[in-house]
Design an enzyme around this catalytic site. Structure first.
Site, PDB file in Angstrom:
ATOM      1  CG  LEU A 163      -1.977  -1.130   1.274  1.00 47.15           C
ATOM      2  CD1 LEU A 163      -2.741  -1.067   2.579  1.00 47.15           C
ATOM      3  CD2 LEU A 163      -2.946  -1.034   0.100  1.00 47.15           C
ATOM      4  N   GLY A 164       1.994   1.171   0.639  1.00 44.53           N
ATOM      5  CA  GLY A 164       2.861   2.359   0.706  1.00 44.53           C
ATOM      6  C   GLY A 164       4.134   2.047   1.479  1.00 44.53           C
ATOM      7  N   GLY A 171       7.735   4.083   3.572  1.00 43.25           N
ATOM      8  CA  GLY A 171       8.273   5.321   4.119  1.00 43.25           C
ATOM      9  C   GLY A 171       9.705   5.127   4.580  1.00 43.25           C
ATOM     10  CE  LYS A 191       4.639   2.684  10.282  1.00 44.14           C
ATOM     11  NZ  LYS A 191       4.344   3.892  11.073  1.00 44.14           N
ATOM     12  CG  LEU A 195      -7.585  -2.317   4.276  1.00 44.26           C
ATOM     13  CD1 LEU A 195      -6.113  -2.136   3.957  1.00 44.26           C
ATOM     14  CD2 LEU A 195      -8.138  -3.573   3.602  1.00 44.26           C
ATOM     15  CB  ALA A 196      -8.069   3.419   5.604  1.00 43.76           C
ATOM     16  CG  ASP A 218       3.477  14.537  10.484  1.00 51.47           C
ATOM     17  OD1 ASP A 218       3.573  15.600   9.838  1.00 51.47           O
ATOM     18  OD2 ASP A 218       3.933  13.454  10.100  1.00 51.47           O
ATOM     19  CG  ASN A 234       0.340  11.657   8.159  1.00 52.61           C
ATOM     20  OD1 ASN A 234       0.808  10.761   7.457  1.00 52.61           O
ATOM     21  ND2 ASN A 234       1.088  12.482   8.853  1.00 52.61           N
TER      22      ASN A 234
END
Length: 634
Positions: A30-31, A33, A53, A101-102, A147, A152
């Site tokens: 999903l992403g 960082g 994560k 989950l989003a 943040d 976010n």
């Protein structure tokens, strides 16, 4: 590497979710960082979908306490608009956070710099984010997110807002001073390294609302340094597409004073938000007439507004608010177009006037620059002249006390004549002095020669004395030898030549021989001693005569020196007195010249002052013209 998180109270399995990597099937990324990756995963036993994560341990070893705090905060909170953390576990290399989950994207995907969002959408998204922030600030102790930004804020499958990423979050149990967050969303207190509180999240909400309307942050600029400077100093300017009530709310949230900055509860009571909440409540009430009444509008719960509406309700509310906003916008656009035509004509006129005034201003600035340069030059000349005038005033005051100015001219003429005469006399005396110096040189040379002669004579005298001493010693030695020889002869004669033994020789003859020898020897010795004495006496007489001559020469030389010194002293005194008189005359003549120059300087100063006054008047005229232009531009 065993970096266990030590959060035992939450480490047990929740909602039947197992705590091993093998219990999940990882579907797609999903992403990612700086500290890890987020994967969509399906729980094998229950079939539920989660966002996991994965954080590598080696990347969080230095910030393990911060990571533990993030997990603790996420376990503690539970809100419809905040991502939920269900469970966490670890293996030898990584930590695994099992979260809600989003997967419907982020708010950043909906914000576009080309086309702005619809106001009703902005209100709905902002209100849901506000409820999440209000919930965090209402905890004991309050939680600061620090943040908040479009990246976010996520959307689930029902299009509901979900606030995530609590990496910078902390408890507000005391004033915080850690500098953290995203650059363009930083408040002034963090930029200026001051203490901060929950109001940092309100500032970020203000920046977020501005960006949803415009597609850009309010303080964005080319460089990071300029962005930080704008956050601390620049004035907030809102474009025309932001409604007036929204502008008011943004300005209250982006107040640099912490004490004046609005709170989350006060934002809910703002008219821009309150009107939307009322309209949403009316729509819900109309869509659920068969249900029981939910009470007065003031008693509406947050959960009722936070619950994501059904697609039909959402479409009805969207159409209703959209039509309403289109009508208002249409009226506003008509009014603004009419006003824009008038303002356009005025602007063109003002532009022509302004261009003409700018040309005049440039010419005036050139003239002013020239005047300033001339003024600076005049002021520097004035300073020099004033300094010279002060010196001249001092000299004049000192001279005026001695003599009057009227009689100075006659005295100057007389002094000039005396000066010329004295100058001639000085030249004559200089010639005499030169001749005397030459004579002194000649005399000194002759004295040096005589001294050298005297030294030679003294050397010859000492040599004669040494020779006489040597000859005396030699004669004494010879005489002593002769005497010894004679005595030996006498003895031998007496012993060998005995008159009795001599046969055939007469005794008288032998006696005569002996007497002759003795007489001859006596005569020779007397002649030698006489000669030596005569030489010594002649040398002594010569030495005395040389000494007498040397003493007389010495006396003459000393007398000549004294005469020359006395003459030189007299000439020196005369020369000095003449020089003093000459200097006195020169001083008086310079004083007269200085008087004339002083009068000229005073005239120059008066002219400079006149020019200075003219320059000041021109500067005042230019300033008045600038003010007039500024007033007209306004």
């Amino acid at each position: 590497m065993s970096n266990s998180l030590l959060i035992h109270s939450y480490s047990e399995t929740q909602d039947g979710i197992a705590g091993k990597v093998s219990d999940f099937k990882f579907l797609n990324l999903l992403g990612d960082g700086a500290y890890g990756e987020v994967w969509k995963a399906r729980h094998k036993a229950s079939g539920q979908y989660f966002a996991i994560k994965i954080v590598q341990k080696e990347k969080v070893t230095k910030m393990l306490a911060q990571f533990q705090r993030e997990i603790c905060i996420m376990y503690m909170i539970s809100h419809p608009n905040i991502i939920r953390l269900y469970h966490h576990f670890e293996d030898s290399t990584s930590f695994y956070l099992v979260m809600e989950l989003a997967e419907n994207g982020t708010l950043r995907d909906k914000i576009s710099p080309i086309g702005p969002m619809i106001e009703c959408e902005i209100k709905q998204y902002f209100l849901e984010t506000l409820f999440a922030v209000e919930y965090l600030h209402s905890q004991v102790p309050p939680i600061i997110h620090r943040d908040i930004k479009p990246e976010n804020i996520m959307f689930d499958k029902t299009n509901k807002i979900k606030l995530c990423d609590f990496g910078f979050s902390n408890y507000y149990d005391e004033e915080r001073k850690t500098a953290c967050g995203t650059l363009e969303y930083l408040p002034p207190e963090i930029v200026e390294k001051r203490g901060h509180d929950t109001s940092v999240d309100i500032w970020s909400l203000g920046v977020l609302l501005y960006e949803m309307f415009t597609g850009a942050t309010p303080f964005s600029d080319g460089t990071n340094e300029q962005v930080l400077k704008n956050i601390s100093t620049s004035i907030l300017r809102c474009p025309l597409n932001i409604p007036p009530l929204a502008k008011d709310l943004i300005s209250l949230m982006l107040d640099r004073n912490l004490l004046r900055r609005i709170t989350a509860k006060e934002i809910k009571n703002h008219r821009w938000i309150k009107d939307y909440m009322h309209s949403q409540a009316d729509l819900r009430r109309s869509s659920s007439r068969n249900d029981k009444s939910r009470g007065h509008i003031s008693e509406i719960k947050h959960e009722d507004l936070l619950l994501s509406p059904s697609p039909r309700d959402m479409s009805n509310s969207m159409v209703f608010s959209f039509r309403k906003s289109i009508n208002t916008m249409k009226n506003q656009i008509l009014d603004k177009t009419h006003g824009m035509k008038n303002t356009k004509t005025l602007v063109t006129r003002q532009k022509d006037l302004l261009s003409a005034k700018i040309r005049i201003m440039k010419e005036l600035e050139k003239k002013l620059e020239n005047r300033r340069q001339s003024f600076n030059q005049i002021s520097s000349n004035e300073k020099l002249i004033t300094a010279k005038i002060k010196d001249l005033d001092y000299d004049i005051c000192r001279i005026v006390n001695v003599c009057e100015v009227g009689s100075l001219k006659q005295k100057v003429m007389e002094l000039r004549e005396d000066y010329l005469q004295k100058d001639k006399e000085c030249s004559i005396q200089n010639d005499i002095l030169k001749t005397l110096r030459q004579q002194v040189k000649i005399r000194t040379i002759s004295i040096i020669e005589k001294e050298e002669e005297f030294r030679d004579l003294a050397k010859s005298l000492s040599q004669l004395r040494e020779d006489t001493i040597k000859t005396d010693k030699q004669t004494e030695i010879q005489i002593h030898e002769l005497t010894e020889f004679l005595s030996l002869l006498k003895k031998k004669l007496q012993n060998s030549i005995n008159p009795v033994l001599l046969v055939g020789i007469d005794q008288k003859i032998s006696e005569e021989i002996v007497a002759f020898i003795s007489n001859y020897m006596d005569k020779n010795s007397e002649d030698l001693s006489f000669k030596i004495r005569r030489l010594i006496s002649s040398a002594e007489t010569k030495a005395r005569s040389i000494e007498k001559r040397f003493s007389s020469l010495k006396i003459e030389c000393s007398e000549e020196r004294e005469k020359i010194i006395t003459e030189i002293k007299k000439k020196k005194d005369m020369f000095l007195s003449n020089l003093r008189r000459k200097q006195h005359k020169d001083l008086q003549s310079t004083l007269t010249k200085n008087k004339d120059s002083e009068i000229n300087f005073i005239g120059i100063i008066e002219q400079a002052r006149m020019k200075e006054n003219e320059c000041c008047a021109e500067v005042i005229d230019i300033a008045i013209a600038r003010n007039k232009l500024y007033v007209k531009d306004i």
